[in-house]
Design a protein around this motif. Structure first.
Motif, PDB file in Angstrom:
ATOM      1  N   ASP A   6      19.256  19.227  38.531  1.00 29.03           N
ATOM      2  CA  ASP A   6      18.155  19.110  39.478  1.00 29.03           C
ATOM      3  C   ASP A   6      16.898  19.648  38.799  1.00 29.03           C
ATOM      4  O   ASP A   6      16.963  20.263  37.741  1.00 29.03           O
ATOM      5  N   GLY A   7      15.752  19.396  39.427  1.00 33.31           N
ATOM      6  CA  GLY A   7      14.493  19.917  38.913  1.00 33.31           C
ATOM      7  C   GLY A   7      13.624  18.919  38.180  1.00 33.31           C
ATOM      8  O   GLY A   7      12.482  19.230  37.827  1.00 33.31           O
ATOM      9  N   GLU A   8      14.152  17.688  37.935  1.00 31.50           N
ATOM     10  CA  GLU A   8      13.318  16.666  37.315  1.00 31.50           C
ATOM     11  C   GLU A   8      12.333  16.110  38.357  1.00 31.50           C
ATOM     12  O   GLU A   8      12.668  15.989  39.531  1.00 31.50           O
ATOM     13  N   PRO A   9      11.116  15.758  37.961  1.00 32.37           N
ATOM     14  CA  PRO A   9      10.142  15.257  38.940  1.00 32.37           C
ATOM     15  C   PRO A   9      10.477  13.848  39.410  1.00 32.37           C
ATOM     16  O   PRO A   9      11.144  13.080  38.710  1.00 32.37           O
ATOM     17  N   ASP A  10      10.009  13.534  40.599  1.00 27.69           N
ATOM     18  CA  ASP A  10      10.084  12.157  41.093  1.00 27.69           C
ATOM     19  C   ASP A  10       8.854  11.405  40.610  1.00 27.69           C
ATOM     20  O   ASP A  10       7.720  11.814  40.859  1.00 27.69           O
ATOM     21  N   HIS A  11       9.080  10.303  39.910  1.00 23.71           N
ATOM     22  CA  HIS A  11       7.984   9.556  39.300  1.00 23.71           C
ATOM     23  C   HIS A  11       7.274   8.663  40.314  1.00 23.71           C
ATOM     24  O   HIS A  11       7.847   8.246  41.315  1.00 23.71           O
ATOM     25  N   GLU A  12       6.035   8.351  40.007  1.00 23.44           N
ATOM     26  CA  GLU A  12       5.329   7.307  40.734  1.00 23.44           C
ATOM     27  C   GLU A  12       6.109   5.998  40.604  1.00 23.44           C
ATOM     28  O   GLU A  12       6.727   5.714  39.574  1.00 23.44           O
ATOM     29  N   GLY A  71      17.851  11.456  35.493  1.00 21.63           N
ATOM     30  CA  GLY A  71      17.085  12.311  36.379  1.00 21.63           C
ATOM     31  C   GLY A  71      18.001  13.335  37.045  1.00 21.63           C
ATOM     32  O   GLY A  71      18.983  13.804  36.456  1.00 21.63           O
ATOM     33  N   ASN A  72      17.708  13.665  38.260  1.00 17.15           N
ATOM     34  CA  ASN A  72      18.565  14.572  39.020  1.00 17.15           C
ATOM     35  C   ASN A  72      19.823  13.811  39.421  1.00 17.15           C
ATOM     36  O   ASN A  72      19.735  12.712  39.965  1.00 17.15           O
ATOM     37  N   HIS A  73      20.986  14.405  39.159  1.00 17.29           N
ATOM     38  CA  HIS A  73      22.214  13.649  39.366  1.00 17.29           C
ATOM     39  C   HIS A  73      23.393  14.569  39.635  1.00 17.29           C
ATOM     40  O   HIS A  73      23.335  15.781  39.400  1.00 17.29           O
ATOM     41  N   VAL A  74      24.468  13.957  40.106  1.00 19.00           N
ATOM     42  CA  VAL A  74      25.729  14.638  40.380  1.00 19.00           C
ATOM     43  C   VAL A  74      26.843  13.851  39.714  1.00 19.00           C
ATOM     44  O   VAL A  74      26.845  12.616  39.762  1.00 19.00           O
ATOM     45  N   VAL A  75      27.773  14.557  39.078  1.00 20.19           N
ATOM     46  CA  VAL A  75      28.971  13.938  38.507  1.00 20.19           C
ATOM     47  C   VAL A  75      30.179  14.457  39.271  1.00 20.19           C
ATOM     48  O   VAL A  75      30.379  15.677  39.378  1.00 20.19           O
ATOM     49  N   LEU A  76      30.971  13.533  39.800  1.00 21.02           N
ATOM     50  CA  LEU A  76      32.189  13.871  40.531  1.00 21.02           C
ATOM     51  C   LEU A  76      33.410  13.468  39.728  1.00 21.02           C
ATOM     52  O   LEU A  76      33.453  12.365  39.162  1.00 21.02           O
ATOM     53  N   ALA A  77      34.414  14.345  39.682  1.00 20.32           N
ATOM     54  CA  ALA A  77      35.731  13.985  39.159  1.00 20.32           C
ATOM     55  C   ALA A  77      36.585  13.568  40.344  1.00 20.32           C
ATOM     56  O   ALA A  77      36.864  14.388  41.230  1.00 20.32           O
ATOM     57  N   GLY A  98      15.947   9.663  45.376  1.00 22.46           N
ATOM     58  CA  GLY A  98      14.650   9.926  44.777  1.00 22.46           C
ATOM     59  C   GLY A  98      14.302   8.900  43.720  1.00 22.46           C
ATOM     60  O   GLY A  98      14.897   7.817  43.648  1.00 22.46           O
ATOM     61  N   SER A  99      13.355   9.278  42.877  1.00 20.42           N
ATOM     62  CA  SER A  99      12.899   8.388  41.811  1.00 20.42           C
ATOM     63  C   SER A  99      12.743   9.171  40.516  1.00 20.42           C
ATOM     64  O   SER A  99      11.793   8.990  39.763  1.00 20.42           O
ATOM     65  N   SER A 100      13.708  10.043  40.255  1.00 21.41           N
ATOM     66  CA  SER A 100      13.682  10.842  39.027  1.00 21.41           C
ATOM     67  C   SER A 100      14.368  10.098  37.888  1.00 21.41           C
ATOM     68  O   SER A 100      15.142   9.172  38.104  1.00 21.41           O
ATOM     69  N   GLY A 101      14.067  10.509  36.666  1.00 24.24           N
ATOM     70  CA  GLY A 101      14.689   9.878  35.508  1.00 24.24           C
ATOM     71  C   GLY A 101      14.117   8.502  35.226  1.00 24.24           C
ATOM     72  O   GLY A 101      12.937   8.235  35.447  1.00 24.24           O
ATOM     73  N   ASN A 102      14.969   7.608  34.731  1.00 26.44           N
ATOM     74  CA  ASN A 102      14.549   6.259  34.349  1.00 26.44           C
ATOM     75  C   ASN A 102      14.522   5.376  35.593  1.00 26.44           C
ATOM     76  O   ASN A 102      15.448   4.621  35.868  1.00 26.44           O
ATOM     77  N   SER A 103      13.449   5.473  36.360  1.00 22.45           N
ATOM     78  CA  SER A 103      13.396   4.841  37.672  1.00 22.45           C
ATOM     79  C   SER A 103      12.006   4.285  37.918  1.00 22.45           C
ATOM     80  O   SER A 103      11.007   4.971  37.719  1.00 22.45           O
ATOM     81  N   THR A 104      11.943   3.039  38.399  1.00 18.09           N
ATOM     82  CA  THR A 104      10.653   2.436  38.731  1.00 18.09           C
ATOM     83  C   THR A 104      10.349   2.479  40.221  1.00 18.09           C
ATOM     84  O   THR A 104       9.236   2.185  40.627  1.00 18.09           O
ATOM     85  N   GLN A 105      11.349   2.822  41.042  1.00 15.13           N
ATOM     86  CA  GLN A 105      11.127   3.093  42.457  1.00 15.13           C
ATOM     87  C   GLN A 105      12.360   3.809  42.986  1.00 15.13           C
ATOM     88  O   GLN A 105      13.423   3.771  42.364  1.00 15.13           O
TER      89      GLN A 105
END
Length: 222
Positions: A87-93, A121-127, A163-170
């Motif tokens: 967590d903590g990555e910004p949400d992009h325009e 971006g902000n993410h969760v990994v589940l086993a 959200g729109s964090s990481g490699n995201s255009t919306q």
């Protein structure tokens, strides 16, 4: 799909399908980062991803908060144990403008070199409870991750917000299944979803017991 991991849709409401493995494999154009069978969902009302269209839509960037998906709950698609969170990555325009999308595409390589957080971006990994089955839920809203490593989750538990964090255009939800907890070395695994309604581009709605949603279909849990 043979050997596919069966999941529930990780949301409520209606969502547009993008980058579906029903259209092509690898779904995102690459096997890198275990994205071979990944799928994206964008919340819609009707088929609109946002309530507003103005000069920024055509020529520039837009605030993520104007999109229907932004801030909606993202749910665990199967029971399992949280093995990693970020967590903590910004949400992009957001970018719907072709001009803005061209500029964004030119920076794609630099994001890939920056590593997993810059992409997911902000993410969760589940086993999941099955051996060697891990699910990533990516591009969550900054500050919204609601689980911690070691925590057990049931299907439908909230893990964060869209959200729109990481490699995201919306704002959107990215889901992928892989055979290890680290997407830098894991391989993608096929997935299917259970019990959903799919409204196809021609307007026909079908009930699907088990399948992969079609590209540009609008889906919701049944």
């Amino acid at each position: 799909m043979a050997g596919a991991v069966e999941l529930s849709l990780p949301f409520t409401g209606t969502w547009l399908v993008q980058n579906s493995p029903a259209r092509r494999v690898p779904s995102h154009g690459t096997h890198l980062f275990a994205t071979t069978y990944a799928i994206d969902f964008v919340a819609v009302r009707g088929r609109r991803t946002a309530a507003v269209r103005d000069w920024r839509t055509a020529l520039g960037t837009e605030p993520p908060g104007r999109f229907h998906a932004y801030g909606l709950p993202v749910l665990a698609p199967a029971p399992g144990t949280v093995v990693a969170v970020h967590d903590g990555e910004p949400d992009h325009e957001a970018r719907r403008s072709p001009l803005a999308l061209v500029g964004y595409a030119l920076t794609q390589a630099s994001r890939a070199r920056a590593g997993g957080a810059a992409l997911a971006g902000n993410h969760v990994v589940l086993a999941l409870d099955a051996p060697r089955v891990f699910v990533v839920l990516a591009h969550l809203r900054s500050g919204s991750v609601a689980v911690r490593p070691g925590q057990r989750v049931a299907t439908g538990d909230e893990v964060g917000r869209c959200g729109s964090s990481g490699n995201s255009t919306q704002p959107h939800v990215h889901v992928q299944v892989m055979d290890g907890p680290d997407p830098l070395v894991a391989r993608g695994v096929p997935l299917v979803f259970r019990t959903f309604r799919e409204r196809r581009r021609g307007g026909t709605t079908v009930e699907v017991a088990r399948g992969v949603p079609a590209e540009r279909a609008v889906v919701e849990p049944a």
